[in-house]
Design a protein around this motif. Structure first.
Motif, PDB file in Angstrom:
ATOM      1  N   GLU A   4     -22.552 -30.032 -18.902  1.00  0.00           N
ATOM      2  CA  GLU A   4     -21.987 -29.209 -19.990  1.00  0.00           C
ATOM      3  C   GLU A   4     -23.119 -28.640 -20.841  1.00  0.00           C
ATOM      4  O   GLU A   4     -24.248 -29.117 -20.804  1.00  0.00           O
ATOM      5  N   ARG A   5     -22.737 -27.667 -21.663  1.00  0.00           N
ATOM      6  CA  ARG A   5     -23.635 -27.134 -22.683  1.00  0.00           C
ATOM      7  C   ARG A   5     -23.005 -27.331 -24.049  1.00  0.00           C
ATOM      8  O   ARG A   5     -21.778 -27.316 -24.184  1.00  0.00           O
ATOM      9  N   THR A   6     -23.860 -27.480 -25.059  1.00  0.00           N
ATOM     10  CA  THR A   6     -23.368 -27.577 -26.426  1.00  0.00           C
ATOM     11  C   THR A   6     -24.354 -26.873 -27.357  1.00  0.00           C
ATOM     12  O   THR A   6     -25.467 -26.571 -26.960  1.00  0.00           O
ATOM     13  N   LEU A   7     -23.902 -26.590 -28.574  1.00  0.00           N
ATOM     14  CA  LEU A   7     -24.764 -25.892 -29.522  1.00  0.00           C
ATOM     15  C   LEU A   7     -25.242 -26.849 -30.612  1.00  0.00           C
ATOM     16  O   LEU A   7     -24.442 -27.573 -31.212  1.00  0.00           O
ATOM     17  N   CYS A   8     -26.537 -26.789 -30.842  1.00  0.00           N
ATOM     18  CA  CYS A   8     -27.176 -27.561 -31.927  1.00  0.00           C
ATOM     19  C   CYS A   8     -27.753 -26.572 -32.934  1.00  0.00           C
ATOM     20  O   CYS A   8     -28.428 -25.620 -32.540  1.00  0.00           O
ATOM     21  N   ASN A 124     -15.150 -25.079 -28.140  1.00  0.00           N
ATOM     22  CA  ASN A 124     -15.910 -24.582 -29.292  1.00  0.00           C
ATOM     23  C   ASN A 124     -17.377 -24.381 -28.948  1.00  0.00           C
ATOM     24  O   ASN A 124     -18.023 -23.455 -29.462  1.00  0.00           O
ATOM     25  N   ALA A 125     -17.913 -25.236 -28.081  1.00  0.00           N
ATOM     26  CA  ALA A 125     -19.315 -25.076 -27.673  1.00  0.00           C
ATOM     27  C   ALA A 125     -19.505 -23.706 -27.016  1.00  0.00           C
ATOM     28  O   ALA A 125     -20.469 -22.993 -27.331  1.00  0.00           O
ATOM     29  N   LYS A 126     -18.597 -23.339 -26.144  1.00  0.00           N
ATOM     30  CA  LYS A 126     -18.720 -22.028 -25.466  1.00  0.00           C
ATOM     31  C   LYS A 126     -18.669 -20.896 -26.477  1.00  0.00           C
ATOM     32  O   LYS A 126     -19.461 -19.944 -26.416  1.00  0.00           O
ATOM     33  N   ASN A 127     -17.748 -20.984 -27.420  1.00  0.00           N
ATOM     34  CA  ASN A 127     -17.623 -19.929 -28.432  1.00  0.00           C
ATOM     35  C   ASN A 127     -18.850 -19.896 -29.339  1.00  0.00           C
ATOM     36  O   ASN A 127     -19.346 -18.809 -29.688  1.00  0.00           O
ATOM     37  N   GLU A 128     -19.330 -21.072 -29.747  1.00  0.00           N
ATOM     38  CA  GLU A 128     -20.482 -21.131 -30.662  1.00  0.00           C
ATOM     39  C   GLU A 128     -21.756 -20.636 -29.976  1.00  0.00           C
ATOM     40  O   GLU A 128     -22.576 -19.954 -30.600  1.00  0.00           O
ATOM     41  N   ILE A 129     -21.946 -20.973 -28.683  1.00  0.00           N
ATOM     42  CA  ILE A 129     -23.120 -20.486 -27.948  1.00  0.00           C
ATOM     43  C   ILE A 129     -23.065 -18.964 -27.869  1.00  0.00           C
ATOM     44  O   ILE A 129     -24.056 -18.276 -28.142  1.00  0.00           O
ATOM     45  N   ALA A 130     -21.891 -18.428 -27.543  1.00  0.00           N
ATOM     46  CA  ALA A 130     -21.744 -16.969 -27.422  1.00  0.00           C
ATOM     47  C   ALA A 130     -21.923 -16.272 -28.776  1.00  0.00           C
ATOM     48  O   ALA A 130     -22.324 -15.109 -28.833  1.00  0.00           O
ATOM     49  N   TYR A 131     -21.659 -16.990 -29.876  1.00  0.00           N
ATOM     50  CA  TYR A 131     -21.809 -16.409 -31.222  1.00  0.00           C
ATOM     51  C   TYR A 131     -23.283 -16.089 -31.508  1.00  0.00           C
ATOM     52  O   TYR A 131     -23.593 -15.106 -32.180  1.00  0.00           O
ATOM     53  N   PRO A 134     -26.607 -13.910 -26.611  1.00  0.00           N
ATOM     54  CA  PRO A 134     -25.946 -12.980 -25.692  1.00  0.00           C
ATOM     55  C   PRO A 134     -26.067 -13.464 -24.246  1.00  0.00           C
ATOM     56  O   PRO A 134     -26.938 -14.285 -23.931  1.00  0.00           O
ATOM     57  N   ALA A 135     -25.214 -12.963 -23.390  1.00  0.00           N
ATOM     58  CA  ALA A 135     -25.204 -13.380 -21.977  1.00  0.00           C
ATOM     59  C   ALA A 135     -26.530 -13.079 -21.291  1.00  0.00           C
ATOM     60  O   ALA A 135     -26.887 -13.730 -20.316  1.00  0.00           O
ATOM     61  N   SER A 136     -27.312 -12.124 -21.838  1.00  0.00           N
ATOM     62  CA  SER A 136     -28.622 -11.816 -21.236  1.00  0.00           C
ATOM     63  C   SER A 136     -29.625 -12.947 -21.491  1.00  0.00           C
ATOM     64  O   SER A 136     -30.636 -13.060 -20.821  1.00  0.00           O
ATOM     65  N   VAL A 137     -29.352 -13.787 -22.498  1.00  0.00           N
ATOM     66  CA  VAL A 137     -30.240 -14.924 -22.805  1.00  0.00           C
ATOM     67  C   VAL A 137     -29.708 -16.204 -22.162  1.00  0.00           C
ATOM     68  O   VAL A 137     -30.449 -16.951 -21.538  1.00  0.00           O
ATOM     69  N   VAL A 138     -28.416 -16.451 -22.327  1.00  0.00           N
ATOM     70  CA  VAL A 138     -27.770 -17.625 -21.721  1.00  0.00           C
ATOM     71  C   VAL A 138     -26.516 -17.129 -21.012  1.00  0.00           C
ATOM     72  O   VAL A 138     -25.525 -16.781 -21.659  1.00  0.00           O
ATOM     73  N   ALA A 139     -26.566 -17.101 -19.688  1.00  0.00           N
ATOM     74  CA  ALA A 139     -25.406 -16.650 -18.924  1.00  0.00           C
ATOM     75  C   ALA A 139     -24.258 -17.620 -19.195  1.00  0.00           C
ATOM     76  O   ALA A 139     -24.472 -18.836 -19.193  1.00  0.00           O
ATOM     77  N   PRO A 140     -23.056 -17.119 -19.457  1.00  0.00           N
ATOM     78  CA  PRO A 140     -21.922 -18.008 -19.706  1.00  0.00           C
ATOM     79  C   PRO A 140     -21.723 -18.980 -18.546  1.00  0.00           C
ATOM     80  O   PRO A 140     -21.875 -18.593 -17.396  1.00  0.00           O
ATOM     81  N   SER A 141     -21.418 -20.247 -18.867  1.00  0.00           N
ATOM     82  CA  SER A 141     -21.188 -21.240 -17.817  1.00  0.00           C
ATOM     83  C   SER A 141     -19.716 -21.223 -17.425  1.00  0.00           C
ATOM     84  O   SER A 141     -18.887 -20.658 -18.142  1.00  0.00           O
ATOM     85  N   ALA A 142     -19.415 -21.886 -16.325  1.00  0.00           N
ATOM     86  CA  ALA A 142     -18.032 -21.899 -15.815  1.00  0.00           C
ATOM     87  C   ALA A 142     -17.114 -22.602 -16.796  1.00  0.00           C
ATOM     88  O   ALA A 142     -17.527 -23.479 -17.502  1.00  0.00           O
TER      89      ALA A 142
END
Ligand code: CMP
Length: 142
Positions: A4-8, A124-131, A134-142
């Motif tokens: 998984e990914r999460t935002l810190c 929320n992690a997915k939404n916060e990362i995307a906030y 951008p996808a050019s820096v971190v491609a969205p995960s599944a």
């Protein structure tokens, strides 16, 4: 367990105390990969948008003032079971109630100035990362 990914977010209090490096090192020691890293001084608009879910809370104004007072360091973290594992390493919201060795116990001062933010769910992690990234820096995960 899934990867998984999460935002810190390393908050202004911890960055001001020059603890960003120590916090990132602790996260790496706990098995997290730092996929993306950004230092920025949040605007009022960006902080209000990020914490919109807390808008009705009595501490909202104080929270936005604190988060915009000086730069933050924002990291995308990845590892197995990242959301729950990071919440464990981060510790309770109130540093006085956080377990020994957690980031908030080590570096937090009180419930407002508590050193770090962490996503509270995978959604929320997915939404916060995307906030912030951008996808050019971190491609969205599944
Ligand atoms: P965070 O994980 O960034 O998400 C919302 C934040 O609101 C939380 O960490 C706390 O730092 C902050 N917060 C929660 N309760 C209070 C409070 N009573 N007073 C000030 N800030 C608070």
């Amino acid at each position: 367990m899934a990867i998984e990914r999460t935002l810190c977010i390393i908050k202004p209090d911890a960055v001001e105390k020059r603890k960003a490096g120590a916090i990132l090192a602790l996260l790496e020691e706990n098995g997290f990969q730092v996929l993306a890293l950004q230092r920025s001084h949040l605007t009022k608009h960006v902080a209000e948008g990020f914490y919109a879910v807390h808008k009705a809370r009595p501490f909202f104004g104080e929270l936005v003032t604190f988060m915009t007072r000086s730069p933050v360091v924002i990291a995308v973290l990845e590892r197995e079971d990242a959301v729950a594992k990071y919440r464990g390493v981060m510790g309770a919201t109130d540093p006085a109630k956080a377990d020994a060795g957690t980031i908030r116990k080590l570096h937090g001062a009180n419930v407002g100035e508590n050193a770090v933010h962490g996503s509270d769910s995978l959604e929320n992690a997915k939404n916060e990362i995307a906030y912030f990234f951008p996808a050019s820096v971190v491609a969205p995960s599944a």
